[in-house]
Design an enzyme around this catalytic site. Structure first.
Site, short mmCIF file in Angstrom:
data_model
loop_
_atom_site.label_atom_id
_atom_site.label_comp_id
_atom_site.label_asym_id
_atom_site.label_seq_id
_atom_site.Cartn_x
_atom_site.Cartn_y
_atom_site.Cartn_z
N ASP A 190 -8.61 -1.78 8.48
CA ASP A 190 -7.40 -2.59 8.45
C ASP A 190 -6.19 -1.69 8.67
O ASP A 190 -6.36 -0.47 8.90
CB ASP A 190 -7.29 -3.37 7.12
CG ASP A 190 -6.70 -4.76 7.36
OD1 ASP A 190 -5.56 -4.82 7.85
OD2 ASP A 190 -7.38 -5.77 7.09
N HIS A 222 -4.46 -5.87 12.83
CA HIS A 222 -4.94 -5.15 11.64
C HIS A 222 -5.49 -3.77 12.00
O HIS A 222 -6.50 -3.34 11.46
CB HIS A 222 -6.01 -5.99 10.92
CG HIS A 222 -5.44 -7.17 10.19
ND1 HIS A 222 -4.79 -7.07 8.98
CD2 HIS A 222 -5.40 -8.49 10.52
CE1 HIS A 222 -4.38 -8.28 8.59
NE2 HIS A 222 -4.74 -9.16 9.51
N GLU A 233 -4.78 -12.86 12.70
CA GLU A 233 -3.41 -12.43 12.46
C GLU A 233 -2.97 -11.30 13.40
O GLU A 233 -2.39 -10.31 12.96
CB GLU A 233 -3.26 -11.98 11.00
CG GLU A 233 -3.55 -13.09 10.02
CD GLU A 233 -3.48 -12.64 8.56
OE1 GLU A 233 -2.95 -13.43 7.75
OE2 GLU A 233 -3.95 -11.54 8.23
N ASP A 269 -9.02 -13.43 -4.44
CA ASP A 269 -7.84 -12.66 -4.86
C ASP A 269 -6.76 -13.61 -5.41
O ASP A 269 -5.90 -13.19 -6.17
CB ASP A 269 -7.29 -11.79 -3.73
CG ASP A 269 -7.04 -12.55 -2.43
OD1 ASP A 269 -7.78 -13.52 -2.15
OD2 ASP A 269 -6.10 -12.19 -1.70
C1 ACM Z 1 -7.67 -13.27 6.73
O1 ACM Z 1 -7.53 -13.63 5.57
N1 ACM Z 1 -6.67 -12.73 7.40
C2 ACM Z 1 -8.93 -13.43 7.41
#
Ligand code: ACM
Length: 571
Positions: free
Chosen positions: A198, A269, A345, A438
């Site tokens: 990431d 990412h 994203e 989370d």
């Molecule tokens: C994600 O939560 N961006 C897959």
């Protein structure tokens, strides 16, 4: 008063109908009047028929250690645990992962439709011995362990029963990953989605690109709390798995019939990789040599450049990844062949500005940046397919057209999964509104670093992976479901435990058991079984969230989160 007595008795000698998690399909008493079906003691032997030796070994390593009994290979003793593979059970119970467990006073027989089914049967066997069977050494001088007189028929509802651990935002040491594989197995979960890269860190050794571990595997400091928090943890954070660590993790998972699906997240990412190899970034837009591994949370604008250099680089990465995660790692699982390429994203600002990206769009005759991302993912879909592997990505890979053989992890709600299933693609349902662990699990000030919606144990228990409105054929495209544990605000394994448990137990039941429609689910019954299950989690040393709320050291007073109010939007 009498209730207390019952509860105590259940705890020591659990009524399986009450205490198994996840709940099995069918339980019946195998002796009139119920009671003790068997006694495990120092003379108990394991009668391992052909193909069951690995399960016998697992039983010795776990139940043998907890009881202190040798569980010798069968020679002559009548007191035995019989392990067999009975392929016809697959047809009878509707899954190659099915098993039957029968304790009738003379022996305990565990039959699996396959070695995998047998392994799940062995997990049930351990649960039926009570919480002490989850310790690593005996805690009392018990000569005998009673086993209930039960017959169980069981098979999973879903094939893909997954857990994602984000080891990129906060590194999880290898020992803790192995422990999580044991925790997954104890809950009959069978796919470990390993989020390895990431913006904030690269966690897998790639021999041909040493800077991915020298540079990209650590950051100088970390944001403590949500990105709006003013606090920093002013110390380096990092870590990575060597290739031998990865091989060990994959093999350890395979022994537990868990497929490991590695994720290398592209083209977004990727700031950590760009910090190590600046030529991967959009060099005609920013000075990528000035980038560092990101120390904050959010979605970085620094994404991969859509160039041949990038494609060749990542083909090199994936070549090593394919070697480390063999398609046949878990023989009975189709999921070992999956490779996750992220795709979520990916901010497009740099591509919009980049002459290189614009030229690529024009050369390929594409309409826009979304189509460019689709081309990028499509490249790796073809590349992986040519090597006998399956691509899976987050639901953004639907935008601009989904690559041919791709499967989708539906995270922004059900919508992506529905669209993908309707188009004939395989889907793993993991909507953030339900199974992002989370997110906070209770309202209230004491919840550590509260982010997201309140998603209680009951909310997770009432999560339905197959949305309304799919035809039967479309619903079959839903391979299963997955809980995702992102770690921006989970700085260590104790925090991961707190967010993950007890909700993973509820999730496991959703994934394994054939539960009725959400509103009809017996949550009170589940909670009663959880009373026994907390005992197992205690024995395993899991730092779960207690039902009454966090213990003092589980709180993070003053660390800013980002709680969202109200019920999550139903997408
Ligand atoms: C994600 O939560 N961006 C897959």
């Amino acid at each position: 008063m009498s209730d207390d007595t019952n509860d105590d008795k259940r705890f020591l000698f659990p009524d399986p109908d009450v205490a198994l998690v996840p709940a099995p399909s069918r339980v019946s008493a195998s002796l009139p009047g119920g009671g003790t079906g068997h006694v495990i003691d120092a003379d108990t032997e394991i009668d391992a028929a052909e193909g069951t030796e690995r399960v016998a070994q697992w039983l010795r390593a776990t139940v043998g250690a907890a009881t202190g009994f040798p569980l010798r290979p069968h020679r002559r003793n009548v007191n035995r645990v019989l392990l067999r593979i009975v392929p016809s059970l697959a047809g009878e119970l509707g899954s190659p992962e099915a098993y039957r467990l029968c304790a009738d006073g003379s022996l305990i027989a565990i039959d699996g439709a396959s070695e995998t089914g047998l392994f799940w049967g062995a997990q049930t066997f351990r649960q039926l011995l009570g919480p002490e069977a989850f310790r690593r050494a005996p805690v009392a001088r018990r000569q005998q362990w009673e086993f209930p007189a039960v017959t169980i028929h069981d098979a999973p509802r879903f094939r893909w029963r997954g857990l994602l651990l984000d080891v990129a935002r906060h590194f999880m040491p290898k020992e803790d990953v192995l422990r999580y594989l044991d925790l997954m197995a104890a809950h009959k979960l069978n796919v470990f989605h390993f989020h390895l890269t990431d913006d904030q860190g690269w966690r897998i050794e790639i021999k041909r690109y040493p800077k991915l571990t020298e540079t990209a595997s650590w950051r100088a400091r970390s944001k403590f709390g949500h990105r709006a928090s003013p606090r920093w943890e002013e110390k380096p954070h990092g870590g990575y798995y060597t290739q031998d660590d990865i091989r060990e993790i994959v093999a350890y998972a395979a022994e537990r019939h868990i497929a490991v699906v590695p994720e290398i997240d592209v083209p977004g990412h990727s700031q950590a990789a760009i910090a190590a190899y600046p030529e991967l970034g959009n060099t005609d837009v920013i000075d990528t040599t000035a980038l560092t591994v990101w120390d904050n949370w959010g979605i970085s604008a620094n994404v991969l450049a859509p160039t041949d250099t990038t494609l060749r680089f990542y083909e090199g990465v994936f070549e090593e990844v394919l070697e480390l995660f063999p398609a046949d790692a878990v023989q009975s699982s189709p999921f070992s062949s999956f490779v996750h390429v992220g795709g979520d994203e990916c901010r497009k600002e740099q591509w919009t500005e980049s002459v290189t990206a614009k030229t690529r769009i024009a050369d390929l005759g594409l309409t826009d940046e979304d189509a460019l991302q689709s081309w990028f993912i499509g490249h790796f879909d073809a590349w992986l397919s040519a090597r006998g592997r399956r691509l899976i990505g987050w639901d953004e890979i639907l935008e601009g057209g989904l690559a041919e053989g791709a499967a989708v992890s539906s995270w922004r709600g059900y919508g992506g999964g529905i669209a993908a299933a309707r188009a004939g693609h395989d889907v793993v349902m993991c909507p953030e509104q339900y199974v992002y662990l989370d997110h906070r699990q209770a309202p209230g000030e004491d919840e550590p670093v509260p982010i997201g919606f309140v998603r209680t144990l009951e909310d997770v228990y009432r999560f339905e992976p197959v949305p309304d409105g799919l035809t039967e054929a479309e619903a079959r495209q839903v391979l299963g479901t997955q809980a995702n544990v992102w770690t921006e605000v989970l700085e260590d394994t104790a925090r991961v435990d707190y967010q993950t448990f007890p909700r993973l137990a509820a999730f496991a039941e959703v994934a394994w058991s054939r539960l009725p429609a959400p509103a009809e689910r017996d949550f009170a019954g589940f909670e009663r079984r959880m009373a026994a299950h907390y005992g197992r989690l205690d024995a395993l040393g899991v730092a779960y969230r207690p039902p009454a709320g966090p213990r003092p050291w589980q709180r993070r007073p003053g660390v800013l989160g980002r709680p969202l109010e109200g019920p999550p939007p139903n997408k």
